[in-house]
Design a protein around this motif. Structure first.
Motif, PDB file in Angstrom:
ATOM      1  N   THR A 207     -16.051 -10.608 -66.866  1.00 11.14           N
ATOM      2  CA  THR A 207     -15.407  -9.669 -65.947  1.00 11.14           C
ATOM      3  C   THR A 207     -15.548  -8.254 -66.479  1.00 11.14           C
ATOM      4  O   THR A 207     -15.690  -8.036 -67.689  1.00 11.14           O
ATOM      5  CB  THR A 207     -13.921 -10.007 -65.761  1.00 11.14           C
ATOM      6  OG1 THR A 207     -13.267  -9.913 -67.031  1.00 11.14           O
ATOM      7  CG2 THR A 207     -13.739 -11.402 -65.181  1.00 11.14           C
TER       8      THR A 207
ATOM      9  N   HIS B 189     -13.782 -10.946 -56.632  1.00 11.62           N
ATOM     10  CA  HIS B 189     -15.052 -11.670 -56.670  1.00 11.62           C
ATOM     11  C   HIS B 189     -16.060 -11.129 -55.660  1.00 11.62           C
ATOM     12  O   HIS B 189     -17.249 -11.261 -55.844  1.00 11.62           O
ATOM     13  CB  HIS B 189     -14.809 -13.157 -56.380  1.00 11.62           C
ATOM     14  CG  HIS B 189     -14.069 -13.839 -57.485  1.00 11.62           C
ATOM     15  ND1 HIS B 189     -14.691 -14.516 -58.500  1.00 11.62           N
ATOM     16  CD2 HIS B 189     -12.742 -13.928 -57.735  1.00 11.62           C
ATOM     17  CE1 HIS B 189     -13.787 -15.015 -59.330  1.00 11.62           C
ATOM     18  NE2 HIS B 189     -12.596 -14.676 -58.890  1.00 11.62           N
TER      19      HIS B 189
ATOM     20  N   ASP C 121     -15.076  -9.857 -61.265  1.00 14.67           N
ATOM     21  CA  ASP C 121     -15.685 -11.034 -61.885  1.00 14.67           C
ATOM     22  C   ASP C 121     -17.175 -11.048 -61.541  1.00 14.67           C
ATOM     23  O   ASP C 121     -17.552 -11.139 -60.369  1.00 14.67           O
ATOM     24  CB  ASP C 121     -15.004 -12.290 -61.350  1.00 14.67           C
ATOM     25  CG  ASP C 121     -15.433 -13.559 -62.084  1.00 14.67           C
ATOM     26  OD1 ASP C 121     -16.518 -13.538 -62.706  1.00 14.67           O
ATOM     27  OD2 ASP C 121     -14.703 -14.558 -62.015  1.00 14.67           O
TER      28      ASP C 121
ATOM     29  N   THR D 164     -10.438 -10.515 -69.811  1.00 11.13           N
ATOM     30  CA  THR D 164     -10.504 -11.905 -69.378  1.00 11.13           C
ATOM     31  C   THR D 164      -9.174 -12.389 -68.851  1.00 11.13           C
ATOM     32  O   THR D 164      -9.093 -13.428 -68.224  1.00 11.13           O
ATOM     33  CB  THR D 164     -10.932 -12.813 -70.543  1.00 11.13           C
ATOM     34  OG1 THR D 164     -10.010 -12.642 -71.635  1.00 11.13           O
ATOM     35  CG2 THR D 164     -12.331 -12.476 -70.998  1.00 11.13           C
TER      36      THR D 164
ATOM     37  N   SER E 181     -19.343 -13.240 -62.964  1.00 11.46           N
ATOM     38  CA  SER E 181     -19.884 -14.538 -63.384  1.00 11.46           C
ATOM     39  C   SER E 181     -21.009 -14.981 -62.450  1.00 11.46           C
ATOM     40  O   SER E 181     -20.853 -14.967 -61.229  1.00 11.46           O
ATOM     41  CB  SER E 181     -18.786 -15.600 -63.357  1.00 11.46           C
ATOM     42  OG  SER E 181     -17.730 -15.275 -64.220  1.00 11.46           O
TER      43      SER E 181
ATOM     44  N   ALA F 294      -9.273 -10.970 -61.154  1.00 13.04           N
ATOM     45  CA  ALA F 294     -10.528 -10.271 -60.876  1.00 13.04           C
ATOM     46  C   ALA F 294     -10.936 -10.447 -59.430  1.00 13.04           C
ATOM     47  O   ALA F 294     -10.743 -11.501 -58.826  1.00 13.04           O
ATOM     48  CB  ALA F 294     -11.627 -10.798 -61.792  1.00 13.04           C
TER      49      ALA F 294
END
Length: 477
Positions: free
Chosen positions: A91, A35, A69, A29, A71, A33
């Motif tokens: 991540t 994306h 990442d 974390t 998310s 990262a």
């Protein structure tokens, strides 16, 4: 087609189900990262579980070199109305694994598909379809790059168990490759309980005991072993952490190519003075003195580098594999993704230390630098729910992984495959003449003791059943 009704499963067995921290193995974390773009394409569906004691789950693996990442990314089955949204802040580090229990959103059927989309819900990243249940796992072999096949072991959150054997990719246990009978190899109640890891160095057998003690054993003249009475070894020697503090929960012991003259290396899972806290360490001891206790000359504390585990479910086995054996077999360094190059690590033992974790069955490989630093160069599943002992057998260039009575005394051998990773080559049942003892130690004699295709092997029984902690048998050679 997947039924729309969400299926429920009975609770997962604690030794077989990967705990939450392990499901997040390799998840960072704090690192920047990526994306989107090419780096994000390194995320792959790596394992799918559709049946059994484990809830329907989909594992992702980052096969690339950048933290990604994920998310808001979305997992689906073959029904476009079903979706599982990955939580914000998730991540995956390079080489990391993350498993998602999707059973609360949809079920994975016997003829179904797992699909991974980016957060827009439209960009397909990866997919895998099947026509029958996993039984136990649909696993990508090798991780992140190979084709999917059925394997017998669920390894959610860690490297897949990509063995060889049956036509479904699983390994079927076979009879012990040696004599079926075993015999005691020690005197009555010499050690009591808690004798664990073993290592044979020619005419000496080293033994680690959980209560923070190291034994030096010599031959008793009857095929067994007895405590060495010289140099203060008659009752074993008490182990201490660096500085003379604490009581290491010593579980495994090994030597390097320098033999005991180069020190004994002990795997410890915690400090007995703080038994509720994990302290996953490799400790180096000078065993040449005559005192009654040994203080570690060096400690490599690996706790922060590994997924959390119960304080009494940590390191159990340790062994050392020479660099020459690894490079000769094409071993791949997981930290670089390239062929293992010992020269890039500076002064170290001339090999890699492999440690086995009881609570997960995972094996990790580390270069332990003389300076006290370390680098993890491998992590892979043993294919068992726990590892109690590891032994490198130079004569056969193979790694032995041993489980205790939890796995009915199963033994596995692993070798480096064409991808550069360790993979299971055989699964052996314990000798038919040996009850299901709580064996936490296992050692093989060297090639010099191979006579007529057979050589001795030894087990240590943590429970001291029948007043004996050591037993001997044979294995083919």
């Amino acid at each position: 087609m997947t039924a729309s009704t969400v299926r429920r499963r009975r609770p997962v067995l604690s030794r077989l189900l990967v705990a939450a921290p392990l499901l997040a193995a390799g998840v960072l974390t704090g690192a920047p990262a990526a994306h989107a773009g090419a780096a994000a394409d390194d995320i792959r569906i790596n394992e799918v579980v559709t049946t059994g004691d484990v809830n329907d789950s989909i594992e992702l693996h980052n096969k690339g070199t950048a933290t990604i990442d994920v998310s808001g990314w979305i997992l689906k089955d073959d029904d476009k109305s079903h979706s599982y949204k990955i939580a914000s802040g998730t991540t995956l580090a390079p080489g990391g694994f993350r498993a998602f229990d999707v059973s609360g959103k949809f079920g994975l059927g016997s003829d179904d598909e797992a699909r991974l989309y980016r957060a827009d819900g439209k960009t397909l990243v990866d997919s895998f379809a099947w026509s029958k249940h996993s039984d136990a796992s649909w696993s990508r072999c090798a991780d992140g790059t190979g084709a999917f096949k059925k394997v017998a072991t669920v390894t959610l959150g860690r490297a897949n168990s990509c063995g060889t054997g049956g036509d479904d990719g699983s390994v079927t246990p076979v009879a012990w490759p040696g004599g079926s009978s075993v015999a005691t190899a020690d005197g009555s109640n010499v050690f009591g309980e808690d004798l664990s890891g073993l290592y044979q160095e020619n005419g000496v057998l080293w033994g680690a005991q959980n209560n923070g003690k190291l034994w030096r054993l010599v031959r008793d003249g009857s095929g067994g072993w007895k405590p060495d009475t010289a140099s203060g070894w008659s009752s074993g020697k008490t182990l201490r952490f660096p500085g003379g503090s604490g009581h290491p929960d010593s579980e495994g012991v090994t030597l390097t190519g320098a033999g005991s003259a180069g020190g004994a290396f002990v795997a410890s899972e915690r400090n007995g003075d703080a038994s509720g806290t994990s302290r996953l360490s490799v400790l180096k001891y000078d065993v040449s003195g005559s005192g009654s206790s040994l203080t570690a000359a060096k400690e490599w504390n690996l706790t922060s580098d590994l997924p959390s585990t119960g304080s009494n479910l940590g390191f159990e086995g340790i062994t050392w594999v020479p660099d020459t054996a690894l490079t000769g077999a094409g071993f791949k360094d997981a930290s670089t993704g390239a062929a293992y190059n010992p020269a890039s690590y500076g002064a170290h033992s001339g090999g890699v230390f492999f440690v086995g974790v009881e609570g997960t069955g995972t094996i990790y490989g580390y270069v332990l630098a003389d300076s006290g630093t370390y680098t993890r160069v491998a992590s892979f599943s043993s294919g068992m729910s726990g590892v109690m002992e590891l032994q490198w057998e130079p004569q056969a260039s193979r790694l032995w992984a041993v489980c205790d009575d939890t796995c009915d005394g199963q033994h596995r051998t692993l070798k480096i495959d064409t991808s550069g990773a360790f993979a299971t080559t055989a699964v052996y049942n314990r000798p038919s003449g040996m009850p299901n003892y709580n064996n936490e130690g296992f050692s093989l004699a060297g090639a010099s003791e191979c006579v007529a295709g057979s050589k001795p092997v030894y087990w240590s029984d943590d429970a001291n059943d029948g007043g004996h902690a050591l037993r001997r048998g044979t294995v083919t050679c």
